[in-house]
Design an enzyme around this catalytic site. Structure first.
Site, PDB file in Angstrom:
ATOM      1  CG  ASP A  20       5.403  -4.420  31.488  1.00 53.81           C
ATOM      2  OD1 ASP A  20       5.876  -5.193  32.346  1.00 53.81           O
ATOM      3  OD2 ASP A  20       5.720  -4.472  30.286  1.00 53.81           O
ATOM      4  N   GLY A  21       6.579  -3.187  34.258  1.00 57.77           N
ATOM      5  CA  GLY A  21       7.826  -2.529  34.678  1.00 57.77           C
ATOM      6  C   GLY A  21       8.177  -2.727  36.141  1.00 57.77           C
ATOM      7  CD1 TRP A  25      10.373   1.810  39.892  1.00 56.31           C
ATOM      8  CD2 TRP A  25      10.324   0.278  41.541  1.00 56.31           C
ATOM      9  NE1 TRP A  25      10.258   2.487  41.080  1.00 56.31           N
ATOM     10  CE2 TRP A  25      10.226   1.572  42.120  1.00 56.31           C
ATOM     11  CE3 TRP A  25      10.312  -0.830  42.389  1.00 56.31           C
ATOM     12  CZ2 TRP A  25      10.113   1.783  43.489  1.00 56.31           C
ATOM     13  CZ3 TRP A  25      10.207  -0.623  43.754  1.00 56.31           C
ATOM     14  CH2 TRP A  25      10.116   0.660  44.299  1.00 56.31           C
ATOM     15  CG  HIS A  37       5.564  -8.232  41.348  1.00 61.87           C
ATOM     16  ND1 HIS A  37       5.390  -7.647  40.108  1.00 61.87           N
ATOM     17  CD2 HIS A  37       6.243  -9.379  41.113  1.00 61.87           C
ATOM     18  CE1 HIS A  37       5.933  -8.414  39.175  1.00 61.87           C
ATOM     19  NE2 HIS A  37       6.457  -9.460  39.765  1.00 61.87           N
ATOM     20  CD  GLU A  67      -0.711 -15.738  27.968  1.00 56.77           C
ATOM     21  OE1 GLU A  67      -1.045 -14.772  28.694  1.00 56.77           O
ATOM     22  OE2 GLU A  67      -1.491 -16.264  27.148  1.00 56.77           O
ATOM     23  CG  ASN A  68       1.971 -13.049  34.232  1.00 56.71           C
ATOM     24  OD1 ASN A  68       1.230 -12.099  34.470  1.00 56.71           O
ATOM     25  ND2 ASN A  68       3.043 -12.923  33.459  1.00 56.71           N
ATOM     26  CB  SER A 194       0.426  -8.572  26.958  1.00 61.32           C
ATOM     27  OG  SER A 194       1.610  -7.931  26.590  1.00 61.32           O
TER      28      SER A 194
HETATM   29  C1  FPP Z   1       4.359  -6.782  35.137  1.00 61.61           C
HETATM   30  O1  FPP Z   1       5.637  -6.339  35.508  1.00 61.61           O
HETATM   31  C2  FPP Z   1       3.537  -6.904  36.333  1.00 61.61           C
HETATM   32  C3  FPP Z   1       3.026  -8.055  36.802  1.00 61.61           C
HETATM   33  C4  FPP Z   1       3.186  -9.350  36.113  1.00 61.61           C
HETATM   34  C5  FPP Z   1       2.285  -8.097  38.076  1.00 61.61           C
HETATM   35  C6  FPP Z   1       1.495  -6.883  38.417  1.00 61.61           C
HETATM   36  C7  FPP Z   1       0.915  -7.059  39.760  1.00 61.61           C
HETATM   37  C8  FPP Z   1       0.839  -6.095  40.701  1.00 61.61           C
HETATM   38  C9  FPP Z   1       1.233  -4.706  40.478  1.00 61.61           C
HETATM   39  C10 FPP Z   1       0.297  -6.427  42.050  1.00 61.61           C
HETATM   40  C11 FPP Z   1      -1.155  -6.693  41.988  1.00 61.61           C
HETATM   41  C12 FPP Z   1      -1.756  -6.509  43.262  1.00 61.61           C
HETATM   42  C13 FPP Z   1      -3.080  -6.500  43.472  1.00 61.61           C
HETATM   43  C14 FPP Z   1      -3.574  -6.087  44.776  1.00 61.61           C
HETATM   44  C15 FPP Z   1      -4.060  -6.859  42.436  1.00 61.61           C
HETATM   45  P1  FPP Z   1       6.885  -7.225  35.142  1.00 61.61           P
HETATM   46  O2  FPP Z   1       7.217  -8.084  36.300  1.00 61.61           O
HETATM   47  O3  FPP Z   1       6.631  -7.964  33.869  1.00 61.61           O
HETATM   48  O4  FPP Z   1       7.971  -6.128  34.956  1.00 61.61           O
HETATM   49  P2  FPP Z   1       9.213  -6.169  33.960  1.00 61.61           P
HETATM   50  O5  FPP Z   1       8.627  -6.040  32.582  1.00 61.61           O
HETATM   51  O6  FPP Z   1       9.989  -4.967  34.377  1.00 61.61           O
HETATM   52  O7  FPP Z   1       9.926  -7.457  34.186  1.00 61.61           O
END
Ligand code: FPP
Length: 246
Positions: A20-21, A25, A37, A67-68, A194
């Site tokens: 997360d984050g 970031w 990402h 949910e995403n 989650s």
């Molecule tokens: C949550 O951060 C993260 C995600 C929903 C996506 C995570 C996916 C990756 C790191 C890439 C995956 C790649 C591979 C190769 C499997 P957020 O967007 O909810 O962050 P926020 O809470 O700061 O909004």
């Protein structure tokens, strides 16, 4: 600094990550969320390498929840594209990494499904570490399909209701090929699960850090493992009982 403090004889066999984050970031850098990402995907590979070098056999990453799918279309498409881009065979073969995907694959676009199936097939005999990506995953989805399968087996006369145990449920979960995680790490400051591995984390140690996922480096992983090793895992017993067993 933390690496020397790790007891190599008591490493977790399986660590699960809620990455997360990424969005925050990126936004802190005046960038689009998908920039976060992309950086997060690089972190994921670095964490796999670090875990592999330590000798941890399984790592699972929550890349995309059921949910995403409700996120803005551009972000969903960016995440799907990113995933496909990172399913490069050479990357996995070079490091001897076995790849597994868990999730509701029926919702995945065909090109992504093909890449995942290809990668699972060609890495199936790799032995250094198993990297599991949970994509289009949620425990509610997983339980639903497990219950349906079990009910069907009962209906078909292959299984007696009396013979259903928690092991039966384990066997029908998407994670049936690996041990439950001893440690679950969530970055980004939130303290919740989650809908991720809710069945499998019944006795996992939970570790939360404010660090945003793209900033989660080797040192962060070592620190989390040291913290985990400092905890007493009692599995419902008393502290005295656990001490006697040692
Ligand atoms: C949550 O951060 C993260 C995600 C929903 C996506 C995570 C996916 C990756 C790191 C890439 C995956 C790649 C591979 C190769 C499997 P957020 O967007 O909810 O962050 P926020 O809470 O700061 O909004």
């Amino acid at each position: 600094m933390y690496k020397e403090k790790i007891d190599m004889s008591r490493l977790p066999k399986h660590i699960a990550f809620i990455m997360d984050g990424n969005g925050r970031w990126a936004q802190a850098r005046g960038q689009q969320r998908s920039f976060g990402h992309t950086a997060g995907a690089d972190t994921l590979h670095a964490v796999v390498r670090c875990a592999k070098n330590l000798g941890i056999p399984y790592v699972t990453f929550y890349a995309f929840s059921t949910e995403n799918w409700n996120r803005p279309k551009e972000e969903v498409n960016a995440l799907l594209k990113l995933m496909v881009k990172h399913l490069e065979e050479e990357l996995f073969m070079k490091d001897n990494v076995r790849f597994r995907l868990i999730g509701d694959i029926e919702r995945l676009p065909q090109d992504m499904l093909d890449s995942c199936n290809h990668l699972m097939e060609c890495t199936k005999n790799n032995t250094a570490i198993t990297m599991v990506v949970a994509f289009s995953y949620s425990t509610h989805w997983e339980m639903e399909q497990a219950v349906k399968q079990i009910a069907q087996e009962v209906k078909d006369g292959k299984l007696d209701v009396e013979d259903i145990t928690d092991k039966t449920i384990d066997e029908h979960m998407a994670t049936n090929f690996m041990p439950d995680p001893e440690l679950l790490i969530r970055t980004g400051g939130e303290q919740r699960l989650s809908n991720f591995l809710l069945w499998q984390t019944a006795y996992s140690e939970l570790y939360f850090t404010d660090t945003y996922w793209p900033d989660f480096d080797d040192e962060c992983l070592y620190k989390a493992i040291v913290d985990y090793q400092g905890r007493q895992r009692r599995f419902g017993k008393t502290g005295e009982q656990v001490a006697e067993e040692k």
